[in-house]
Design an enzyme around this catalytic site. Structure first.
Site: not given
Ligand code: GDP
Ligand code: IMO
Ligand code: MG
Length: 431
Positions: A38, A40, A223, A238, A302, A330, A332, A414
């Site tokens: 779940n 990403g 999460q 979750t 989404r 973020k 920036d 960034g």
């Molecule tokens: P995670 O699930 O907590 O690892 O976060 P995600 O990867 O789902 O979402 C964070 C997004 O922000 C990713 O696309 C990263 O490449 C991007 N990101 C992380 N830190 C920064 C930052 O300081 N600035 C910008 N512009 N993007 C960032």
């Molecule tokens: P990272 O690690 C954001 C959210 C789902 C839903 C709820 C339950 O990338 O931060 P699930 O499939 O876990 O039973 O869904 O939790 N959710 C997240 N939202 N980032 C995640 O992971 C998530 N993992 C689950 O969107 O609302």
């Molecule tokens: Mg994520």
């Protein structure tokens, strides 16, 4: 013996993957302790973008051993698909270790996840549909399947038989050909056994020995605090322990061994799926943050819901995780906004409330009370030190640090590994 936990301090997607990847280049182990695919995490290394779901970000750092702890739920099909992708891109994945006690997401639980959502109707959670909730439910209900069961076909068959007796009852409304057949599931799972075998390890022993030997371990949470099964906005959460305590139960390392807890927070807030979100923006400012911040889910694509920084959430995350540091990401994305609102407290039934309400209904109608901070217009994406940031950007960081009750030790400007400003070292001296 430094052990450092990384947790999400909001509703997920704060940039934990990037933080973990950065530390991964300097540590011996990166351990995923909760959740499954779940999650990403998008990590950018020298212009190459990697989207990780099940695997910990440490897999991208040569020399670091990535580990999947017992608290994780593993979809074996996804595991090998993700490993295959990385191998094709030249990443050495041979060091990966998996706990023999981690639970497996069987294919029937993906079906049940979708059915649960359908049965909830308007009260659906907006899950990622990966079978996470049903698999943790099976674990608690003691009808789960574990990695170690793959190596004992007779036990596996008994467990699948028991589980399917319950599951097929749930699926009884569906046509018979959609019911799950014990032997199909058993054969599907057993086919993975020889490929998983070399990775299987007693993770608790491995990590405790590593800490005894003075090695450094990073625990990478999936999460976030507000999605935690106990401390989040239940039931819009979750099904795992995302908070720092989960690092211990999800890996077999005791709490006294943890040195630092790093909370990752965006300079604003996003959420995917349903549930309360007091600072949510449903106007063009929200659209602006989504567009400039590329706020679309790594897992499901989404659009993420967006809102201003919420210091009530930040203080709560600091408390329930014992956070020692914040990595603020973020910053920036806020460039170019003239006056930046920050939520300092909620108004609930005419009262000003500074702390996270204990009662869920209160959270559903909490209104944000904003303080407005001056913005900046200069490009900050190349700033390498705190004093290179415009004064107003420094002021924004210092004010939210004060409001969040935790020092801000690093600031993301960034997505690249090197686009991070360090204020205080994230790893203890001994690392
Ligand atoms: P995670 O699930 O907590 O690892 O976060 P995600 O990867 O789902 O979402 C964070 C997004 O922000 C990713 O696309 C990263 O490449 C991007 N990101 C992380 N830190 C920064 C930052 O300081 N600035 C910008 N512009 N993007 C960032
Ligand atoms: P990272 O690690 C954001 C959210 C789902 C839903 C709820 C339950 O990338 O931060 P699930 O499939 O876990 O039973 O869904 O939790 N959710 C997240 N939202 N980032 C995640 O992971 C998530 N993992 C689950 O969107 O609302
Ligand atoms: Mg994520």
């Amino acid at each position: 013996m430094p052990a450092v936990v990384i947790v999400g301090a909001q509703w997920g997607d704060e940039g934990k993957g990037k933080a973990s990847d950065q530390l991964g280049t300097r540590v011996d182990y990166v351990v995923k302790y909760n959740g499954g695919n779940n999650a990403g995490h998008t990590v950018v290394v020298d212009g190459d973008t990697f989207a990780l779901h099940l695997l910990p970000a440490g897999i991208l750092s040569p020399g670091c051993t990535p580990v999947i702890g017992n608290g994780v739920v593993v979809d074996l099909e996804v595991l090998f698909a993700e490993l295959g992708d990385l191998q094709r891109r030249g990443v050495d994945t041979s060091r990966l270790k998996i706990s023999s006690s981690a639970h497996i997401i069987p294919s029937y639980n993906k079906r049940i996840d979708a059915l649960n959502e359908r049965m909830l109707g308007e009260r659906k959670l907006g899950t990622t549909g990966r079978g996470i909730g049903p698999t943790y439910a099976d674990k608690m209900n003691r009808i789960g399947l574990r990695i170690q069961d793959l190596f004992d076909p007779s036990i596996l068959r008994q467990k699948v038989t028991g589980a399917l007796r319950q599951k097929n009852q749930m699926l009884s409304q569906l046509p018979a050909e959609e019911h799950f057949v014990v032997e199909d599931i058993v054969q599907e799972l057993l086919a993975y056994a020889p490929r998983v075998a070399p990775m299987v390890t007693n993770v608790s022993t491995l990590l405790n020995k590593a800490l005894d030997a003075g090695q450094t371990v990073v625990f990478e949470g999936g999460q976030a605090a507000m999605l935690d099964i106990d401390h989040g906005t239940y039931p819009f959460v979750t099904s795992s322990t995302c908070t720092a305590a989960g690092a211990c139960s999800g890996s077999g390392v005791g709490p006294m061994r943890i040195d630092r807890v790093i909370g990752v927070a965006k300079a604003y807030v996003t959420r995917v799926g349903e549930g309360p979100f007091p600072t949510e923006l449903l106007d063009k400012s929200g659209e602006y943050l989504r567009t400039v911040g590329h706020e679309f889910g790594t897992t499901t694509g989404r659009p993420r819901r967006t809102g201003w920084y919420d210091a009530v959430v930040a203080r709560y995350a600091t408390r329930v995780n014992s956070m020692t540091d914040i990595v603020l990401t973020k910053l920036d994305v806020l460039t170019g906004i003239e006056r930046i609102p920050v939520c300092v407290a909620y108004e609930i039934d005419g009262m000003q409330v500074e702390d996270m309400p204990e009662n869920q209904s209160d959270m559903h109608h909490a209104k944000p009370i904003y303080e407005y901070l001056p913005g900046w217009s200069e490009d900050i994406s190349q700033c390498a030190a705190f004093d290179e940031l415009p004064d107003t950007a420094q002021g924004y960081v210092k004010r939210i640090e004060e409001l969040s009750g935790c020092r801000i030790s690093a600031i993301g400007v960034g997505p690249e590994r090197n686009q991070t400003i360090s204020r205080f070292a994230l790893l203890p001296e001994s690392a």
